[in-house]
Design an enzyme around this catalytic site. Sequence first.
Site, PDB file in Angstrom:
ATOM      1  N   TYR A   1       0.837  -1.196   0.000  1.00  0.00           N
ATOM      2  CA  TYR A   1       0.000   0.000   0.000  1.00  0.00           C
ATOM      3  C   TYR A   1       0.878   1.254   0.000  1.00  0.00           C
ATOM      4  O   TYR A   1       0.684   2.171  -0.803  1.00  0.00           O
ATOM      5  CB  TYR A   1      -0.928  -0.045   1.219  1.00  0.00           C
ATOM      6  CG  TYR A   1      -1.722   1.206   1.467  1.00  0.00           C
ATOM      7  CD1 TYR A   1      -2.944   1.421   0.842  1.00  0.00           C
ATOM      8  CD2 TYR A   1      -1.268   2.183   2.357  1.00  0.00           C
ATOM      9  CE1 TYR A   1      -3.684   2.572   1.089  1.00  0.00           C
ATOM     10  CE2 TYR A   1      -1.997   3.323   2.609  1.00  0.00           C
ATOM     11  CZ  TYR A   1      -3.206   3.516   1.969  1.00  0.00           C
ATOM     12  OH  TYR A   1      -3.935   4.647   2.208  1.00  0.00           O
TER      13      TYR A   1
ATOM     14  N   ASP B   1     -11.172   8.195   6.450  1.00  0.00           N
ATOM     15  CA  ASP B   1      -9.973   9.013   6.531  1.00  0.00           C
ATOM     16  C   ASP B   1     -10.356  10.485   6.478  1.00  0.00           C
ATOM     17  O   ASP B   1     -10.690  10.995   5.413  1.00  0.00           O
ATOM     18  CB  ASP B   1      -9.030   8.671   5.379  1.00  0.00           C
ATOM     19  CG  ASP B   1      -7.702   9.398   5.444  1.00  0.00           C
ATOM     20  OD1 ASP B   1      -7.492  10.211   6.370  1.00  0.00           O
ATOM     21  OD2 ASP B   1      -6.865   9.158   4.561  1.00  0.00           O
TER      22      ASP B   1
END
Length: 125
Positions: free
Chosen positions: A14, A38
């Site tokens: 990632y 997020d």
Amino acid sequence: MPQEDVIKTVMKQYIDRFNQDDVEGVLSLFGEEATVEDPVGSPAVEGKSAIAEFYKKVVNGNTRIRLEGPIRGSHGNSGAMALQITTSAEGKTISIPVIEVMTFDEQGSIASMKAYWGPGDMVIK
């Protein structure tokens, strides 16, 4: 349940794919029904299509992630990592220390990603 080494490998991928501005590579790590929150407390982004739109905005050649310590596994299907996110906007550099927690599905794909940071964590220079 994926093994701890699989979880840590995917989390490292990632970071690497994000820093290579590889949006499709980042998206390939997520399951179809995954969620992204997020920062935590904001509305969750749900499903791969919506997650694609989210990452097309943040994987932009201008934002980088630096791992601040070892990726941590768990006795379950999750892992956590401490990151430093750096970007720039309007001629200023923005740094945000973040803790990301990810859960994984049976195939080893990211099922959820939660980024823990608040407004007081941002440093703007």
